[in-house]
Design an enzyme around this catalytic site. Structure first.
Site, short mmCIF file in Angstrom:
data_model
loop_
_atom_site.label_atom_id
_atom_site.label_comp_id
_atom_site.label_asym_id
_atom_site.label_seq_id
_atom_site.Cartn_x
_atom_site.Cartn_y
_atom_site.Cartn_z
N HIS A 129 0.87 -1.19 0.00
CA HIS A 129 0.00 0.00 0.00
C HIS A 129 0.90 1.23 0.00
CE1 HIS A 129 -4.16 1.70 1.10
NE2 HIS A 129 -3.36 2.75 0.94
N ASN B 77 -2.06 -1.76 -3.84
CA ASN B 77 -3.12 -0.76 -3.72
C ASN B 77 -2.89 0.39 -4.70
OD1 ASN B 77 -5.34 0.64 -2.04
ND2 ASN B 77 -3.70 2.17 -2.16
N GLU B 78 -3.92 0.74 -5.45
CA GLU B 78 -3.91 1.91 -6.33
C GLU B 78 -2.58 2.09 -7.07
OE1 GLU B 78 -5.10 5.38 -4.09
OE2 GLU B 78 -7.18 4.74 -4.01
O1 IFM Z 1 -5.66 7.51 2.18
C1 IFM Z 1 -5.79 7.12 0.87
C2 IFM Z 1 -5.39 5.67 0.69
O2 IFM Z 1 -4.11 5.41 1.15
C3 IFM Z 1 -5.47 5.29 -0.78
N1 IFM Z 1 -6.73 5.65 -1.35
C4 IFM Z 1 -7.22 6.99 -1.12
C5 IFM Z 1 -7.20 7.27 0.36
C6 IFM Z 1 -7.81 8.66 0.65
O3 IFM Z 1 -7.17 9.64 -0.07
#
Ligand code: IFM
Length: 405
Positions: free
Chosen positions: A110, A153-154
């Site tokens: 993450h 993640n992302e």
């Molecule tokens: O806090 C972040 C997270 O780490 C990843 N997605 C978006 C969230 C809010 O901005």
């Protein structure tokens, strides 16, 4: 009237660097210390020690799933050196969730990597994929009983974050750090799109991890993509298509063989002939300065299903940065409504995980509060907000009276 199936996942999420504290071997810890404009994560919320309290909050609320991460920088503090103690720590965390009747939904990466990995060139170095593969092989050994794993993640935001950190770390740039998860406080050009060269490395890493996890665990494997819920001004369809590809679809298409795809959506954004339009400055914007658009969730899952019609969706993040908890409830209720409508129209969604369980560290910024639970950062006392009980009872009602699973 229950709308969601009774085996739907209902959860809240966190990420190691944002809650654990003292993640001193990670690249972001080192960067925070050097970037102007960045708050330090410090002890964060001490979830490294207080995870049993966090899990209890989830369990007692009525939610049934906790999405949390394991931290590569702790598990492999030096190249090829794996810490049995840290592996045992994360195994205890998984066990604590299972014992509390909470489903662990585990993220392997993450945003943070070990410092040594970043110093050796990070995701762009030739050995990056082999390094990640070695970590995932070891991580797989503690995932017994975990049904859901998110590899990265992302990746689309991670790719931006890597480039933006390079700029903020360059003393000659004069640029202050602003997390790519925040908008600027005055309209300024939209941040550059995720660099495709980094995106392709992350896709390679995801596929390598998926192969290992499928061979060594029984978990459903996927990754989670930040979705901007683009809307198109008249005539800008082609501009949108091009932008959507580099921002999202590249990463979504890479999930075509996954067991699920994680959708993360917070706000919607217009695309015009000149590209992505910054969110106008408005009094009802969120604390990360994005437009208040709970319907973004419905737009995001519909777009994801258009790209990946055969891959089930899990909402792995959705929430709002606000200091008004009544607004958080209103936002979440409207977001769930847009999700239910998309499901009624045929989108296969298996769960909803709220971001975030706790008011945590927003990548260099402590101000935006996304949590269902406030935390006193001196005593680390957890103070549940009414939104936690609200979401928990919503989940309980749906579970107990929900439709066919
Ligand atoms: O806090 C972040 C997270 O780490 C990843 N997605 C978006 C969230 C809010 O901005």
């Amino acid at each position: 009237m229950p709308t969601f199936p009774n085996d739907f996942l209902w959860g809240a999420a966190s990420a190691p660097h944002q809650v654990e504290g003292n993640n001193v071997n990670s690249d972001f810890w080192a960067q925070e210390a050097r970037m102007t404009g960045a708050d330090r994560s410090g002890d964060a919320l001490d979830s490294y020690n207080r995870y049993p309290e966090d899990i209890a909050l989830v369990a007692e609320s009525g939610l049934d799933t906790y999405r949390f991460g394991i931290e590569w920088a702790r598990i492999e503090p030096a190249p090829g050196v794996f810490s049995r103690v840290e592996l045992a720590h994360y195994r205890r965390m998984i066990d604590a969730a299972l014992e509390a009747g909470v489903r662990p939904f585990v993220t392997l990466h993450h945003f943070t990597s070990p410092r040594w990995f970043a110093e050796a060139g990070g995701w762009e170095a030739p050995q990056a994929i082999d390094r990640f593969r070695a970590y995932v092989e070891v991580a797989a050994s503690i995932l017994d009983g975990v049904e859901w794993v998110c590899t990265i993640n992302e990746p689309n935001i991670l790719a931006i974050m890597i480039r933006e950190a390079e700029v903020a770390l360059d003393p000659d740039s004069g640029v202050e750090w602003l997390s790519p998860t925040l908008e600027a406080d005055t309209p300024r050009p939209i941040k550059p799109a995720p660099p495709v060269e980094i995106g392709r490395r992350l896709i390679e890493a995801h596929h390598a991890a998926r192969e290992i996890l499928r061979a060594r665990t029984t978990a459903k494997v996927g990754w989670s993509i930040a979705n901007r819920a683009f809307e198109t001004r008249p005539g800008a369809e082609e501009v949108r298509r091009r932008l959507e590809y580099v921002w999202e679809d590249l990463y979504l298409e890479a999930a075509a063989e996954d067991d699920y795809v994680g959708v993360q959506a917070y706000s919607a954004q217009w695309v015009g002939l000149d590209g992505i339009e910054p969110h106008p400055v408005r009094p009802d914007n969120t604390l990360v300065r994005t437009a208040y658009r709970p319907d973004a969730l419905g737009i995001a899952v519909r777009h994801t299903a258009d790209v990946l019609p055969d891959v089930p969706v899990v909402v792995t993040e959705n929430g709002i940065a606000t200091d008004d908890d009544t607004r958080r409830v209103a936002y979440t209720e409207a977001a769930l409504d847009s999700l239910a409508q998309a499901m009624a129209d045929g989108v296969d969604v298996r769960g909803y995980i709220h971001w975030s369980l706790l008011d945590n560290y927003e990548w260099g910024h402590w101000d935006p509060t996304f949590g269902l639970v406030a935390v006193d950062r001196e005593t680390f006392e957890r103070r549940p907000k009414p939104s936690l009980a609200w979401l928990g009872s919503f989940a309980r009602n749906e579970r107990e009276g929900g439709g066919e699973g």
